[in-house]
Design a protein around this motif. Sequence first.
Motif, mmCIF file in Angstrom:
data_model
loop_
_atom_site.group_PDB
_atom_site.id
_atom_site.type_symbol
_atom_site.label_atom_id
_atom_site.label_comp_id
_atom_site.label_asym_id
_atom_site.label_seq_id
_atom_site.Cartn_x
_atom_site.Cartn_y
_atom_site.Cartn_z
ATOM 1 N N ASN A 193 0.827 -1.208 0.000
ATOM 2 C CA ASN A 193 0.000 0.000 0.000
ATOM 3 C C ASN A 193 0.860 1.256 0.000
ATOM 4 O OD1 ASN A 193 -2.375 -1.440 0.009
ATOM 5 N ND2 ASN A 193 -2.636 -1.382 2.222
ATOM 6 N N ASN A 360 -16.034 1.870 -6.313
ATOM 7 C CA ASN A 360 -14.665 2.391 -6.364
ATOM 8 C C ASN A 360 -14.523 3.854 -5.943
ATOM 9 O OD1 ASN A 360 -13.579 -0.043 -7.478
ATOM 10 N ND2 ASN A 360 -14.393 0.548 -9.463
ATOM 11 N N LYS A 363 -12.142 4.892 -3.184
ATOM 12 C CA LYS A 363 -10.722 4.532 -3.290
ATOM 13 C C LYS A 363 -9.886 5.782 -3.525
ATOM 14 C CE LYS A 363 -11.326 -0.183 -5.032
ATOM 15 N NZ LYS A 363 -11.085 -1.109 -6.160
ATOM 16 N N ARG A 364 -8.691 5.786 -2.956
ATOM 17 C CA ARG A 364 -7.816 6.939 -3.079
ATOM 18 C C ARG A 364 -7.385 7.152 -4.534
ATOM 19 N NH1 ARG A 364 -3.284 5.343 -0.342
ATOM 20 N NH2 ARG A 364 -4.413 5.514 1.608
ATOM 21 N N TYR A 366 -9.115 7.746 -7.052
ATOM 22 C CA TYR A 366 -10.014 7.226 -8.097
ATOM 23 C C TYR A 366 -10.844 8.371 -8.668
ATOM 24 C CZ TYR A 366 -13.704 4.676 -10.472
ATOM 25 O OH TYR A 366 -14.585 4.209 -11.417
ATOM 26 N N SER A 382 -12.213 9.639 -0.452
ATOM 27 C CA SER A 382 -11.394 8.686 0.313
ATOM 28 C C SER A 382 -11.071 9.247 1.697
ATOM 29 C CB SER A 382 -10.095 8.388 -0.444
ATOM 30 O OG SER A 382 -9.227 7.612 0.328
#
Length: 414
Positions: A193, A360, A363-364, A366, A382
């Motif tokens: 990550n 989604n 999500k970072r 995105y 996010s």
Amino acid sequence: MNIRKLYRNPEVKKITIKYLLLLIAAIITISAIAFFITRNINKKIIENNTIIISKFTEKMDIGDIISDLPKVHNKEDFSKAKEVMKSYGYDDEMSKDSNELIVYFYKEIFITFSIFFIIIFSILYFFYIRELKRIYINIDDIVNKVSSMSYGEYKSIEGDFNEGDMAILISSLNYMGERVNNSINLLTKEKENLKDYLSDISHQLKTPLSSLIMLNDLLKENEDMPYTDRIKFLNKCDEQLSRMEWLIMNLLKVGRLEAGAVVFQKELEPLNETINIAISSLKETIKSKSQNLVITGDLDSELLHDKEWLAEAFTNIIKNSVEHTKEGGEIKIEVVNGPLITKVYIKDNGKGIPKEMQKNIFKRFYKGENSKDPKSIGIGLSLSKTIIEGLGGEIKVDSEEGKGTTFIISFLRK
């Protein structure tokens, strides 16, 4: 496990020495017992022989002598016979070694009992060593599997111990091994990550940084640039710098939140104050798009939360709704205070989010496939999700293309 490896263990050596010492002690004991038994036999034989001699002095028939042996003998005749035999050195003080029959008995008793004890001790030792070998095979397996812990390859130990200390040890090691494996897997995942995180940061900073370098080069190379163009380029530099500042600050916030470095200052406060802080920085944008902002519901209901951080989360969600709602559209914020759960609905009548994209959006980095906003980075939602979950809440999205989007933030009342 081979036998040589087994005997390398000090416990096995100690047990073997103790067994040998015990066997030697048993043989010495057998020798002493045989000595006392044969000495008593020797005395009894001498006594019987003396009785026979005493009977011969009475000139009795051989058959009568044999039949009379178990009976009580005549003391006077016995004494006379004893004196006669003593004169030949045949009495109680005679050494048993002089009596071949006694020596034979002694050897027979000693050898028989010694062999018997050696066999018994050998069988016991064999079974004990075999049990020890079974234990050490299990220990060897435990050692190998515990050694693999450091590589995250720990496998459950299947020992054949149903109860007792070894079963407790194996159970504890399995528990520890699973925890170590989970920790290593989490560390590996966090490492991946972090790698993705750094890659995303690099990618996001690369665009505004490249623009700044290009604009700076143009300003340096064109000294005679018209004033209006220079101002235009400087404004673009300010825009890119602001974008970089916003990105860096938000990335730092996300990093601190995910690392657990943020301590939320929770207080019981009404939600209307938090919502007012959230919309304060967006009022001008909403006004410029002629959008209608409606705030309704149980606004005075109190919730245990960190006002500043929750306002940050609300701001990012409302900003997303404003950006994806056309001019003249409506943004509605509604607070519903239930007996157990307090919910905040942030609704818009914008273009909505396709079904396949909804999973989604939190999500970072995105961004939707249809997003055309170059300023959009894809970090706001996010960050909001991280803050809300950090405060003990939950966020969901319900959207339909062409009809708008609703974000549902839920908090358990305490």
